[in-house]
Write a protein that holds these residues in place. Structure first.
Motif, PDB file in Angstrom:
ATOM      1  N   LEU A   1     -12.824  -9.332   8.050  1.00  0.00           N
ATOM      2  CA  LEU A   1     -14.241  -9.521   7.687  1.00  0.00           C
ATOM      3  C   LEU A   1     -15.063  -9.893   8.918  1.00  0.00           C
ATOM      4  O   LEU A   1     -16.122  -9.329   9.177  1.00  0.00           O
ATOM      5  CB  LEU A   1     -14.412 -10.659   6.668  1.00  0.00           C
ATOM      6  CG  LEU A   1     -14.012 -10.466   5.227  1.00  0.00           C
ATOM      7  CD1 LEU A   1     -14.636 -11.567   4.371  1.00  0.00           C
ATOM      8  CD2 LEU A   1     -14.466  -9.122   4.712  1.00  0.00           C
TER       9      LEU A   1
ATOM     10  N   ILE B   1      -8.214  -5.371  -4.955  1.00  0.00           N
ATOM     11  CA  ILE B   1      -9.640  -5.015  -4.940  1.00  0.00           C
ATOM     12  C   ILE B   1     -10.318  -5.612  -3.714  1.00  0.00           C
ATOM     13  O   ILE B   1     -11.077  -4.949  -3.012  1.00  0.00           O
ATOM     14  CB  ILE B   1     -10.343  -5.469  -6.240  1.00  0.00           C
ATOM     15  CG1 ILE B   1      -9.887  -4.598  -7.407  1.00  0.00           C
ATOM     16  CG2 ILE B   1     -11.854  -5.403  -6.090  1.00  0.00           C
ATOM     17  CD1 ILE B   1     -10.414  -5.031  -8.749  1.00  0.00           C
ATOM     18  N   PHE B   2     -10.013  -6.853  -3.441  1.00  0.00           N
ATOM     19  CA  PHE B   2     -10.676  -7.496  -2.311  1.00  0.00           C
ATOM     20  C   PHE B   2     -10.244  -6.881  -0.982  1.00  0.00           C
ATOM     21  O   PHE B   2     -11.055  -6.687  -0.087  1.00  0.00           O
ATOM     22  CB  PHE B   2     -10.424  -9.003  -2.319  1.00  0.00           C
ATOM     23  CG  PHE B   2     -11.434  -9.711  -1.475  1.00  0.00           C
ATOM     24  CD1 PHE B   2     -12.727  -9.886  -1.939  1.00  0.00           C
ATOM     25  CD2 PHE B   2     -11.122 -10.169  -0.217  1.00  0.00           C
ATOM     26  CE1 PHE B   2     -13.689 -10.510  -1.153  1.00  0.00           C
ATOM     27  CE2 PHE B   2     -12.071 -10.797   0.577  1.00  0.00           C
ATOM     28  CZ  PHE B   2     -13.357 -10.967   0.106  1.00  0.00           C
TER      29      PHE B   2
ATOM     30  N   PHE C   1      -3.283 -12.626   2.678  1.00  0.00           N
ATOM     31  CA  PHE C   1      -3.801 -13.961   2.342  1.00  0.00           C
ATOM     32  C   PHE C   1      -2.991 -15.066   2.994  1.00  0.00           C
ATOM     33  O   PHE C   1      -3.169 -16.237   2.712  1.00  0.00           O
ATOM     34  CB  PHE C   1      -3.906 -14.112   0.821  1.00  0.00           C
ATOM     35  CG  PHE C   1      -4.895 -13.136   0.295  1.00  0.00           C
ATOM     36  CD1 PHE C   1      -6.246 -13.432   0.303  1.00  0.00           C
ATOM     37  CD2 PHE C   1      -4.506 -11.873  -0.110  1.00  0.00           C
ATOM     38  CE1 PHE C   1      -7.182 -12.509  -0.102  1.00  0.00           C
ATOM     39  CE2 PHE C   1      -5.435 -10.928  -0.527  1.00  0.00           C
ATOM     40  CZ  PHE C   1      -6.767 -11.250  -0.524  1.00  0.00           C
TER      41      PHE C   1
ATOM     42  N   SER D   1     -12.435  -1.168   3.535  1.00  0.00           N
ATOM     43  CA  SER D   1     -13.442  -0.102   3.480  1.00  0.00           C
ATOM     44  C   SER D   1     -14.576  -0.392   4.456  1.00  0.00           C
ATOM     45  O   SER D   1     -15.056   0.501   5.158  1.00  0.00           O
ATOM     46  CB  SER D   1     -14.060   0.019   2.082  1.00  0.00           C
ATOM     47  OG  SER D   1     -13.108   0.412   1.160  1.00  0.00           O
TER      48      SER D   1
ATOM     49  N   HIS E   1      -8.959 -20.095   3.286  1.00  0.00           N
ATOM     50  CA  HIS E   1      -9.725 -18.848   3.462  1.00  0.00           C
ATOM     51  C   HIS E   1      -9.574 -18.324   4.903  1.00  0.00           C
ATOM     52  O   HIS E   1     -10.014 -17.223   5.200  1.00  0.00           O
ATOM     53  CB  HIS E   1     -11.199 -19.057   3.109  1.00  0.00           C
ATOM     54  CG  HIS E   1     -11.939 -19.941   4.067  1.00  0.00           C
ATOM     55  ND1 HIS E   1     -11.789 -21.313   4.075  1.00  0.00           N
ATOM     56  CD2 HIS E   1     -12.798 -19.645   5.059  1.00  0.00           C
ATOM     57  CE1 HIS E   1     -12.552 -21.813   5.039  1.00  0.00           C
ATOM     58  NE2 HIS E   1     -13.171 -20.831   5.650  1.00  0.00           N
TER      59      HIS E   1
ATOM     60  N   GLU F   1      -2.159  -9.800 -12.441  1.00  0.00           N
ATOM     61  CA  GLU F   1      -3.594 -10.037 -12.448  1.00  0.00           C
ATOM     62  C   GLU F   1      -4.047 -10.467 -11.057  1.00  0.00           C
ATOM     63  O   GLU F   1      -5.047  -9.989 -10.532  1.00  0.00           O
ATOM     64  CB  GLU F   1      -3.957 -11.099 -13.490  1.00  0.00           C
ATOM     65  CG  GLU F   1      -5.459 -11.186 -13.684  1.00  0.00           C
ATOM     66  CD  GLU F   1      -5.863 -12.232 -14.720  1.00  0.00           C
ATOM     67  OE1 GLU F   1      -5.030 -12.571 -15.585  1.00  0.00           O
ATOM     68  OE2 GLU F   1      -6.998 -12.717 -14.634  1.00  0.00           O
ATOM     69  N   SER F   2      -3.252 -11.370 -10.457  1.00  0.00           N
ATOM     70  CA  SER F   2      -3.601 -11.867  -9.136  1.00  0.00           C
ATOM     71  C   SER F   2      -3.504 -10.752  -8.094  1.00  0.00           C
ATOM     72  O   SER F   2      -4.351 -10.623  -7.219  1.00  0.00           O
ATOM     73  CB  SER F   2      -2.674 -13.025  -8.795  1.00  0.00           C
ATOM     74  OG  SER F   2      -2.952 -13.503  -7.523  1.00  0.00           O
TER      75      SER F   2
ATOM     76  N   LEU G   1      -7.013 -11.533   6.230  1.00  0.00           N
ATOM     77  CA  LEU G   1      -8.105 -10.655   5.796  1.00  0.00           C
ATOM     78  C   LEU G   1      -9.456 -11.166   6.288  1.00  0.00           C
ATOM     79  O   LEU G   1     -10.370 -10.383   6.559  1.00  0.00           O
ATOM     80  CB  LEU G   1      -8.103 -10.532   4.262  1.00  0.00           C
ATOM     81  CG  LEU G   1      -8.890  -9.354   3.710  1.00  0.00           C
ATOM     82  CD1 LEU G   1      -8.344  -8.028   4.226  1.00  0.00           C
ATOM     83  CD2 LEU G   1      -8.878  -9.358   2.195  1.00  0.00           C
ATOM     84  N   ASN G   2      -9.564 -12.471   6.422  1.00  0.00           N
ATOM     85  CA  ASN G   2     -10.815 -13.055   6.914  1.00  0.00           C
ATOM     86  C   ASN G   2     -11.115 -12.599   8.339  1.00  0.00           C
ATOM     87  O   ASN G   2     -12.273 -12.442   8.719  1.00  0.00           O
ATOM     88  CB  ASN G   2     -10.727 -14.587   6.847  1.00  0.00           C
ATOM     89  CG  ASN G   2     -12.096 -15.232   6.800  1.00  0.00           C
ATOM     90  OD1 ASN G   2     -13.016 -14.695   6.180  1.00  0.00           O
ATOM     91  ND2 ASN G   2     -12.234 -16.352   7.463  1.00  0.00           N
TER      92      ASN G   2
ATOM     93  N   LYS H   1      -9.330  -3.841  -0.559  1.00  0.00           N
ATOM     94  CA  LYS H   1     -10.027  -2.543  -0.513  1.00  0.00           C
ATOM     95  C   LYS H   1     -11.475  -2.727  -0.020  1.00  0.00           C
ATOM     96  O   LYS H   1     -11.982  -1.942   0.786  1.00  0.00           O
ATOM     97  CB  LYS H   1      -9.996  -1.933  -1.917  1.00  0.00           C
ATOM     98  CG  LYS H   1     -10.920  -0.775  -2.153  1.00  0.00           C
ATOM     99  CD  LYS H   1     -10.181   0.533  -2.152  1.00  0.00           C
ATOM    100  CE  LYS H   1     -11.175   1.669  -2.352  1.00  0.00           C
ATOM    101  NZ  LYS H   1     -10.680   2.947  -1.946  1.00  0.00           N
ATOM    102  N   MET H   2     -12.144  -3.777  -0.505  1.00  0.00           N
ATOM    103  CA  MET H   2     -13.522  -4.060  -0.082  1.00  0.00           C
ATOM    104  C   MET H   2     -13.579  -4.310   1.428  1.00  0.00           C
ATOM    105  O   MET H   2     -14.406  -3.744   2.141  1.00  0.00           O
ATOM    106  CB  MET H   2     -14.054  -5.298  -0.812  1.00  0.00           C
ATOM    107  CG  MET H   2     -14.380  -5.078  -2.284  1.00  0.00           C
ATOM    108  SD  MET H   2     -14.395  -6.634  -3.267  1.00  0.00           S
ATOM    109  CE  MET H   2     -15.744  -7.534  -2.485  1.00  0.00           C
TER     110      MET H   2
ATOM    111  N   THR I   1      -6.474  -8.415  -8.370  1.00  0.00           N
ATOM    112  CA  THR I   1      -7.653  -9.028  -7.754  1.00  0.00           C
ATOM    113  C   THR I   1      -7.571  -8.914  -6.240  1.00  0.00           C
ATOM    114  O   THR I   1      -8.536  -8.552  -5.570  1.00  0.00           O
ATOM    115  CB  THR I   1      -7.735 -10.522  -8.154  1.00  0.00           C
ATOM    116  OG1 THR I   1      -7.620 -10.620  -9.557  1.00  0.00           O
ATOM    117  CG2 THR I   1      -9.037 -11.133  -7.714  1.00  0.00           C
ATOM    118  N   LYS I   2      -6.389  -9.217  -5.711  1.00  0.00           N
ATOM    119  CA  LYS I   2      -6.209  -9.147  -4.262  1.00  0.00           C
ATOM    120  C   LYS I   2      -6.416  -7.722  -3.754  1.00  0.00           C
ATOM    121  O   LYS I   2      -7.055  -7.499  -2.733  1.00  0.00           O
ATOM    122  CB  LYS I   2      -4.794  -9.607  -3.876  1.00  0.00           C
ATOM    123  CG  LYS I   2      -4.645 -11.116  -3.918  1.00  0.00           C
ATOM    124  CD  LYS I   2      -3.236 -11.560  -3.583  1.00  0.00           C
ATOM    125  CE  LYS I   2      -3.133 -13.074  -3.678  1.00  0.00           C
ATOM    126  NZ  LYS I   2      -1.765 -13.567  -3.608  1.00  0.00           N
TER     127      LYS I   2
END
Lengths: 179, 179
Positions: A160, A24-25, A136, A31, A152, A17-18, A156-157, A27-28, A21-22
């Motif tokens: 962003l 998906i993030f 992460f 992208s 955070h 599950e984790s 990945l940050n 990928k966001m 979730t990771k």
């Protein structure tokens, strides 16, 4: 035995599950990163060398300086993300530590476009191979002590933040295009 | 009984781990969003009305148009994220559907700054109350069918994209400041 199997199954669910979730993030974030880099590449393909040598607005940074600046910032990701050595560390003095028109000899526009493509393509290789959990983890510009307080501030940050940085200068580079 | 308790405990672990992961992503995305909005607010505070009425570069969008454009785009987040009705739907015709210098009567700079602050403060209220899972749900501009294929097109992704959009225009608005 049953309980052990059950435990393994449940831990697996937690991990899956984790990880989902990771994934998906990631990928966001990737992208968006690819999309803005792609917009810069596309714009560079439409601009003439003469346009890229011009100021983006009167008295402001030239196109060539901003391109060099973006290459240097993206190239800086290699050590920060643990991808190895930088490709063009010599660009820092010209495009990060000095303002435009500092008198430093710049690479040609043709060379800078090559550097831009090479940095992006090599970064993409590393990015596509990065395990989800690794995104992460702490990046190399934050201490372990700070990271434990601010989880955070991970790799990945950085992606962003750099995406918004690219976007900021893309808005300026866009002024070089004919209306 | 023991197994049931164990099951609950493990499900809890799955949920906690996933929620912790989500909480970190949300913090990353919202921090970037707040940071770029804050930079716009700070810039607006330093620019005179005369500067904001000027073009950001010769023949390009004026400051006032870009501010109205950013307000309209952020205001559009209310329905997209399920936060309710927009505050200033009348801005779309002027700042989204029409280019600058279209002849439409614009609100004053003082009004637009008020709108900017009001939209951001009301959005922040909603954002701070949003449950973690809800950010990973479908936003209202994507169909259920598309979302099942592309689960990264969630509400938090809208925040990521809008942050880069704000950054793009911030790079242009920065040209209004005296050097």
């Amino acid at each position: 035995m049953f309980i052990k199997k059950f435990y393994t199954m449940q831990t697996q669910t937690a991990t899956n599950e984790s990880t989902a979730t990771k994934t998906i993030f990631i990928k966001m974030a990737i992208s968006a990163w690819d999309s803005y880099n792609g917009r810069v590449t596309k714009l560079l393909a439409t601009l003439t060398d003469e346009e890229l040598l011009a100021e983006t607005a009167p008295g402001r940074n030239t196109g060539i300086y901003l391109v060099g600046h973006l290459v240097a910032v993206s190239d800086g990701l290699f050590p920060i993300l643990g991808f190895g050595e930088r490709l063009y560390p010599e660009l820092d003095k010209i495009f990060l530590e000095s303002p435009d028109k500092s008198g430093h000899q710049m690479p040609s526009i043709t060379e800078l476009k090559e550097f831009w493509n090479k940095v992006n393509s090599k970064l993409s290789d590393h990015i596509s191979k990065m395990p989800a959990d690794e995104w992460f983890a702490r990046h190399n510009n934050v201490s372990e002590a700070d990271f434990s307080k601010e989880p955070h501030r991970n790799k990945l940050n950085i992606i962003l933040n750099r995406t918004s940085h690219t976007s900021y200068h893309l808005g300026q580079l866009a002024y070089l295009a004919k209306k």
